[in-house]
Design a protein around this motif. Sequence first.
Motif, PDB file in Angstrom:
ATOM      1  N   GLN A   1       0.826  -1.212   0.000  1.00 40.61           N
ATOM      2  CA  GLN A   1       0.000   0.000   0.000  1.00 40.61           C
ATOM      3  C   GLN A   1       0.859   1.259   0.000  1.00 40.61           C
ATOM      4  O   GLN A   1       0.546   2.243  -0.689  1.00 40.61           O
ATOM      5  CB  GLN A   1      -0.936  -0.016   1.202  1.00 40.61           C
ATOM      6  CG  GLN A   1      -2.052  -1.034   1.085  1.00 40.61           C
ATOM      7  CD  GLN A   1      -2.908  -1.125   2.341  1.00 40.61           C
ATOM      8  OE1 GLN A   1      -2.513  -0.650   3.413  1.00 40.61           O
ATOM      9  NE2 GLN A   1      -4.066  -1.738   2.225  1.00 40.61           N
ATOM     10  N   LYS A   2       1.946   1.247   0.741  1.00 43.83           N
ATOM     11  CA  LYS A   2       2.832   2.409   0.782  1.00 43.83           C
ATOM     12  C   LYS A   2       3.499   2.611  -0.574  1.00 43.83           C
ATOM     13  O   LYS A   2       3.655   3.751  -1.043  1.00 43.83           O
ATOM     14  CB  LYS A   2       3.876   2.235   1.884  1.00 43.83           C
ATOM     15  CG  LYS A   2       4.680   3.500   2.170  1.00 43.83           C
ATOM     16  CD  LYS A   2       5.534   3.342   3.424  1.00 43.83           C
ATOM     17  CE  LYS A   2       6.319   4.623   3.706  1.00 43.83           C
ATOM     18  NZ  LYS A   2       7.183   4.472   4.915  1.00 43.83           N
ATOM     19  N   TYR A   3       3.887   1.534  -1.212  1.00 40.35           N
ATOM     20  CA  TYR A   3       4.475   1.583  -2.553  1.00 40.35           C
ATOM     21  C   TYR A   3       3.496   2.196  -3.553  1.00 40.35           C
ATOM     22  O   TYR A   3       3.852   3.104  -4.317  1.00 40.35           O
ATOM     23  CB  TYR A   3       4.856   0.159  -2.966  1.00 40.35           C
ATOM     24  CG  TYR A   3       5.167  -0.042  -4.432  1.00 40.35           C
ATOM     25  CD1 TYR A   3       6.413   0.268  -4.951  1.00 40.35           C
ATOM     26  CD2 TYR A   3       4.200  -0.566  -5.291  1.00 40.35           C
ATOM     27  CE1 TYR A   3       6.699   0.070  -6.299  1.00 40.35           C
ATOM     28  CE2 TYR A   3       4.484  -0.778  -6.641  1.00 40.35           C
ATOM     29  CZ  TYR A   3       5.731  -0.448  -7.134  1.00 40.35           C
ATOM     30  OH  TYR A   3       6.011  -0.646  -8.468  1.00 40.35           O
ATOM     31  N   LYS A   4       2.268   1.720  -3.535  1.00 41.47           N
ATOM     32  CA  LYS A   4       1.268   2.211  -4.490  1.00 41.47           C
ATOM     33  C   LYS A   4       0.875   3.659  -4.201  1.00 41.47           C
ATOM     34  O   LYS A   4       0.696   4.459  -5.123  1.00 41.47           O
ATOM     35  CB  LYS A   4       0.030   1.319  -4.463  1.00 41.47           C
ATOM     36  CG  LYS A   4       0.235  -0.016  -5.159  1.00 41.47           C
ATOM     37  CD  LYS A   4      -1.030  -0.851  -5.143  1.00 41.47           C
ATOM     38  CE  LYS A   4      -2.164  -0.211  -5.922  1.00 41.47           C
ATOM     39  NZ  LYS A   4      -1.902  -0.142  -7.366  1.00 41.47           N
ATOM     40  N   LYS A   5       0.748   4.011  -2.923  1.00 40.65           N
ATOM     41  CA  LYS A   5       0.365   5.374  -2.549  1.00 40.65           C
ATOM     42  C   LYS A   5       1.408   6.382  -3.011  1.00 40.65           C
ATOM     43  O   LYS A   5       1.074   7.528  -3.358  1.00 40.65           O
ATOM     44  CB  LYS A   5       0.170   5.466  -1.036  1.00 40.65           C
ATOM     45  CG  LYS A   5      -0.359   6.819  -0.574  1.00 40.65           C
ATOM     46  CD  LYS A   5      -0.598   6.828   0.931  1.00 40.65           C
ATOM     47  CE  LYS A   5      -1.137   8.184   1.394  1.00 40.65           C
ATOM     48  NZ  LYS A   5      -1.351   8.195   2.878  1.00 40.65           N
ATOM     49  N   ALA A   6       2.674   5.976  -3.060  1.00 44.64           N
ATOM     50  CA  ALA A   6       3.745   6.877  -3.502  1.00 44.64           C
ATOM     51  C   ALA A   6       3.638   7.189  -4.991  1.00 44.64           C
ATOM     52  O   ALA A   6       4.204   8.182  -5.458  1.00 44.64           O
ATOM     53  CB  ALA A   6       5.099   6.256  -3.194  1.00 44.64           C
ATOM     54  N   GLY A   7       2.944   6.335  -5.746  1.00 45.25           N
ATOM     55  CA  GLY A   7       2.760   6.588  -7.170  1.00 45.25           C
ATOM     56  C   GLY A   7       3.642   5.761  -8.088  1.00 45.25           C
ATOM     57  O   GLY A   7       3.659   5.986  -9.301  1.00 45.25           O
ATOM     58  N   PHE A   8       4.381   4.794  -7.541  1.00 48.57           N
ATOM     59  CA  PHE A   8       5.185   3.913  -8.383  1.00 48.57           C
ATOM     60  C   PHE A   8       4.265   3.017  -9.213  1.00 48.57           C
ATOM     61  O   PHE A   8       3.196   2.618  -8.739  1.00 48.57           O
ATOM     62  CB  PHE A   8       6.110   3.051  -7.530  1.00 48.57           C
ATOM     63  CG  PHE A   8       7.147   3.830  -6.777  1.00 48.57           C
ATOM     64  CD1 PHE A   8       8.064   4.632  -7.447  1.00 48.57           C
ATOM     65  CD2 PHE A   8       7.230   3.760  -5.392  1.00 48.57           C
ATOM     66  CE1 PHE A   8       9.034   5.344  -6.757  1.00 48.57           C
ATOM     67  CE2 PHE A   8       8.195   4.466  -4.688  1.00 48.57           C
ATOM     68  CZ  PHE A   8       9.102   5.261  -5.374  1.00 48.57           C
ATOM     69  N   SER A   9       4.689   2.689 -10.436  1.00 52.82           N
ATOM     70  CA  SER A   9       3.764   1.978 -11.322  1.00 52.82           C
ATOM     71  C   SER A   9       4.377   0.820 -12.101  1.00 52.82           C
ATOM     72  O   SER A   9       3.722   0.267 -12.985  1.00 52.82           O
ATOM     73  CB  SER A   9       3.145   2.968 -12.317  1.00 52.82           C
ATOM     74  OG  SER A   9       4.147   3.593 -13.111  1.00 52.82           O
TER      75      SER A   9
END
Length: 254
Positions: free
Chosen positions: A112-120
């Motif tokens: 969730q932290k990875y996705k929230k940062a905007g990494f894709s």
Amino acid sequence: MKIILNADDFGMTHEANLGIEKAMQEGYCSQTSVVANTNYFDEAVEIAQKHGFMDKVGLHINLFDGTPLTGGIKKLKKYARSDMFDYRPGIIYSHLPFYKDEIGEELEAQIQKYKKAGFSLMNIDSHHCAFYDIPVLFALIPLLKKYRFESVRYIGNSYFNGKWFREKYGKYWIETMDKTGLRHVNYSSSVATYDKNMKKRNPKLIREKNVEVYVHPVLIGDHLIDNYTGGTHLKESFHRTGLAKKQFITSKDI
């Protein structure tokens, strides 16, 4: 042969962040994978945003270093001590599904932290190969589907050393991960192992069209070092092994 050249440990330390920033800018890596639970994660996000490679950052799940993001795993003596990761499950806890729920909670928080940062990039691998262990593997698989990961690093070439148990367990791990349908290459290793297998003309490497090689860049002064190999200069090793002449791709290209 095309190479996914992945820089592991983005976000682990300030020196790793600087090393990966330089490696990405100078073309020594085609992608990287970030650790979400450290004090240097935000700095890694800023670097990726600044240089425009947010779409080339996967997730490096981590159960070994730093502070867990969730409380449940902190209570497990085989995984944490003094609120810090201290991963030492031993052979029994590595190969039976103990504490799958607590591990899953932590993995989901990191995702969730990875996705929230905007990494894709939506590629996933693991620090010190933690997801080779059954509890981690079983906890991770439903999350891969839930969060729509696209690709994964498979069990490394060096895992298979001819021993009966490793051969059998490695085959089981691959069969289990195959069910996710995620993209992957069949060969992955460090630069040193890649070089050794190229010199030996190892068919497990030579026959592959796409392979993954991973490094751990850190910047020490003006020196770009592969921390995994104990101090090899990255530029020198790339030219010596012939990697500099290869075409680099990302996980999205397989």
